[in-house]
Scaffold this motif. Sequence first.
Motif, mmCIF file in Angstrom:
data_model
loop_
_atom_site.group_PDB
_atom_site.id
_atom_site.type_symbol
_atom_site.label_atom_id
_atom_site.label_comp_id
_atom_site.label_asym_id
_atom_site.label_seq_id
_atom_site.Cartn_x
_atom_site.Cartn_y
_atom_site.Cartn_z
ATOM 1 N N GLN A 3 0.833 -1.192 0.000
ATOM 2 C CA GLN A 3 0.000 0.000 0.000
ATOM 3 C C GLN A 3 0.868 1.243 0.000
ATOM 4 O O GLN A 3 1.884 1.314 0.703
ATOM 5 C CB GLN A 3 -0.916 0.005 1.219
ATOM 6 C CG GLN A 3 -1.928 -1.130 1.205
ATOM 7 C CD GLN A 3 -2.818 -1.098 2.441
ATOM 8 O OE1 GLN A 3 -2.449 -0.571 3.470
ATOM 9 N NE2 GLN A 3 -3.999 -1.674 2.322
ATOM 10 N N SER A 124 -15.891 -1.001 3.324
ATOM 11 C CA SER A 124 -14.588 -1.591 3.016
ATOM 12 C C SER A 124 -13.499 -0.527 3.075
ATOM 13 O O SER A 124 -12.425 -0.736 3.647
ATOM 14 C CB SER A 124 -14.630 -2.244 1.632
ATOM 15 O OG SER A 124 -13.360 -2.708 1.253
ATOM 16 N N GLN A 125 -13.783 0.635 2.483
ATOM 17 C CA GLN A 125 -12.834 1.752 2.545
ATOM 18 C C GLN A 125 -12.608 2.187 3.991
ATOM 19 O O GLN A 125 -11.467 2.399 4.427
ATOM 20 C CB GLN A 125 -13.382 2.929 1.742
ATOM 21 C CG GLN A 125 -13.141 2.872 0.261
ATOM 22 C CD GLN A 125 -12.044 3.835 -0.184
ATOM 23 O OE1 GLN A 125 -11.783 4.865 0.437
ATOM 24 N NE2 GLN A 125 -11.387 3.485 -1.273
ATOM 25 N N ASN A 128 -10.608 -0.456 6.063
ATOM 26 C CA ASN A 128 -9.210 -0.485 5.639
ATOM 27 C C ASN A 128 -8.478 0.769 6.103
ATOM 28 O O ASN A 128 -7.337 0.705 6.585
ATOM 29 C CB ASN A 128 -9.126 -0.619 4.117
ATOM 30 C CG ASN A 128 -7.728 -1.028 3.659
ATOM 31 O OD1 ASN A 128 -6.936 -1.540 4.429
ATOM 32 N ND2 ASN A 128 -7.451 -0.796 2.385
ATOM 33 N N ARG A 131 -7.851 0.558 9.826
ATOM 34 C CA ARG A 131 -6.751 -0.368 10.117
ATOM 35 C C ARG A 131 -5.394 0.284 9.856
ATOM 36 O O ARG A 131 -4.431 0.087 10.608
ATOM 37 C CB ARG A 131 -6.888 -1.622 9.254
ATOM 38 C CG ARG A 131 -7.960 -2.606 9.737
ATOM 39 C CD ARG A 131 -8.180 -3.681 8.705
ATOM 40 N NE ARG A 131 -9.076 -4.729 9.204
ATOM 41 C CZ ARG A 131 -9.639 -5.646 8.443
ATOM 42 N NH1 ARG A 131 -9.418 -5.637 7.141
ATOM 43 N NH2 ARG A 131 -10.427 -6.560 8.964
ATOM 44 N N ARG A 132 -5.321 1.039 8.785
ATOM 45 C CA ARG A 132 -4.060 1.680 8.436
ATOM 46 C C ARG A 132 -3.650 2.707 9.477
ATOM 47 O O ARG A 132 -2.468 2.849 9.787
ATOM 48 C CB ARG A 132 -4.155 2.339 7.063
ATOM 49 C CG ARG A 132 -4.369 1.367 5.918
ATOM 50 C CD ARG A 132 -4.005 1.994 4.583
ATOM 51 N NE ARG A 132 -2.578 2.336 4.538
ATOM 52 C CZ ARG A 132 -1.960 2.812 3.462
ATOM 53 N NH1 ARG A 132 -2.636 2.991 2.346
ATOM 54 N NH2 ARG A 132 -0.688 3.103 3.482
ATOM 55 N N ASP A 193 -5.704 1.267 -1.449
ATOM 56 C CA ASP A 193 -6.840 0.508 -0.917
ATOM 57 C C ASP A 193 -6.620 -0.987 -1.147
ATOM 58 O O ASP A 193 -7.440 -1.649 -1.772
ATOM 59 C CB ASP A 193 -8.131 0.967 -1.610
ATOM 60 C CG ASP A 193 -9.360 0.302 -1.012
ATOM 61 O OD1 ASP A 193 -9.285 -0.169 0.134
ATOM 62 O OD2 ASP A 193 -10.386 0.240 -1.714
ATOM 63 N N HIS A 195 -7.157 -4.419 -0.452
ATOM 64 C CA HIS A 195 -8.202 -5.084 0.337
ATOM 65 C C HIS A 195 -7.569 -6.177 1.170
ATOM 66 O O HIS A 195 -6.998 -7.126 0.639
ATOM 67 C CB HIS A 195 -9.268 -5.660 -0.591
ATOM 68 C CG HIS A 195 -10.558 -5.962 0.100
ATOM 69 N ND1 HIS A 195 -11.290 -5.006 0.755
ATOM 70 C CD2 HIS A 195 -11.236 -7.121 0.242
ATOM 71 C CE1 HIS A 195 -12.396 -5.558 1.256
ATOM 72 N NE2 HIS A 195 -12.373 -6.847 0.963
ATOM 73 N N ILE A 196 -7.643 -6.054 2.485
ATOM 74 C CA ILE A 196 -7.011 -7.004 3.389
ATOM 75 C C ILE A 196 -7.871 -8.241 3.515
ATOM 76 O O ILE A 196 -9.014 -8.170 3.963
ATOM 77 C CB ILE A 196 -6.798 -6.363 4.775
ATOM 78 C CG1 ILE A 196 -5.893 -5.147 4.642
ATOM 79 C CG2 ILE A 196 -6.215 -7.361 5.751
ATOM 80 C CD1 ILE A 196 -5.723 -4.375 5.925
#
Length: 419
Positions: A3, A124-125, A128, A131-132, A193, A195-196
């Motif tokens: 990322q 989802s955005q 994520n 989390r970042r 982005d 996706h994890i």
Amino acid sequence: MTQAALTPARTRAVEIALGTTFFFQAVAALTSLPRIPEFIAQLHIDLAVWGAVIGFSGIGSLLPLIFTNRLINRYGAKRVLRISSIAIPLIIMSLPWTSNPVVFFILYFFQSLSFSTFNIALNSQAVNFQRRLGKVLLGRFHGLWSMGAALSAAVSGVLAGFVPLQLHMFVIPAICAVAFQIANRFLLQMGEDGHIRDGGPGAKLPWLKSPKRLWFLSVGLFAGMWPELVMMDWSTVYSKQILLTDATTGALPYTVFVVAMIVGRFSLGRLSRGRHTSTVSKWGGYVGSVAMATGIFAGAALVPVSQSLALFTTVAFLAIAGFGISSMVPSFYSAAGEIKQLSTAAALSRMSLANALMVMFAKYLMGAISQSVNLVAAFAFPVATFFIAGVISSIVVKRLPQSSRGAYPPTGPISTLDA
């Protein structure tokens, strides 16, 4: 997937863009709320048929659970959001132009599909991004959604008093469409982005072999969410038919309900100190269900005495109910994290599908009771589930490991599907 790094300026821009998108998503979703009685009259249908239309059109919200994350993985959430954010306003603009129930059902079906796709991509955005950064942001985003819902209901209620339906259903969605496209420019790009994927426990566990606890929590999630959905779909109909209000005043019960819900959600951190969120939702279910019953039934009984007193009573008790329901979704999502056989993402996705199916049939049942008995009696349904949610929350607390009863997340995670 590697990322790209986020600078402080870029981080702030993404956060504002996500908050803006959550806010206007709610504005779009609630803009038609005060005009529901007009849609029913326009279609020349009774309440049972209306319940079927809004209920079974919800099948459209199930389909994105199958394919949206594949699209996100391939094209990125930003692109999925851009397309669905164009479809949503266009469909809302189309609703006032048909008097055919079948056509209206089809439009509602695709509206549900578009909103569901949009919601999965947006969350989802958000997940994520959170989390970042390594800090909780979903509570703030959820609060902004509730603020958008309250503002939309209030403003749309005012506009309903003097703005033609077609014009109303064009202007507000058009504003949302512009806001969506501006915000979309600043969302996470494909390179940012990544996706994890969640390959944790239970990733390959078949749906039919899901733990019984999951389905128990799914029932609780539905029971706690259903009163909120009923208020969204039926509060203005109740105001017009039972409280005999005009379109502007008719939006007041839902507006006050959702404002109280906002206060409750932003207060959840303080209320949950030293206790699990399920403890808060237990008492929210008990007190909130009694308050909702009092507001609905006492309000209806007081109309012959004084319309103003009836409206005041309904609004006052619905404010208590809104505060009580504010912790329901976060608490059941939090409890899902205690299911050891499944990853949190897998547990939440399965709960979401089960909840969607229950909501679909519940909406039809709500309309059928309203038509065959009366609307006031139909509100006994959400009152009952509200109380049941409190009971289930109390059972959840008893079954939690002792070590987790004093721990809580400030807000429950929003479910996203990792396909």
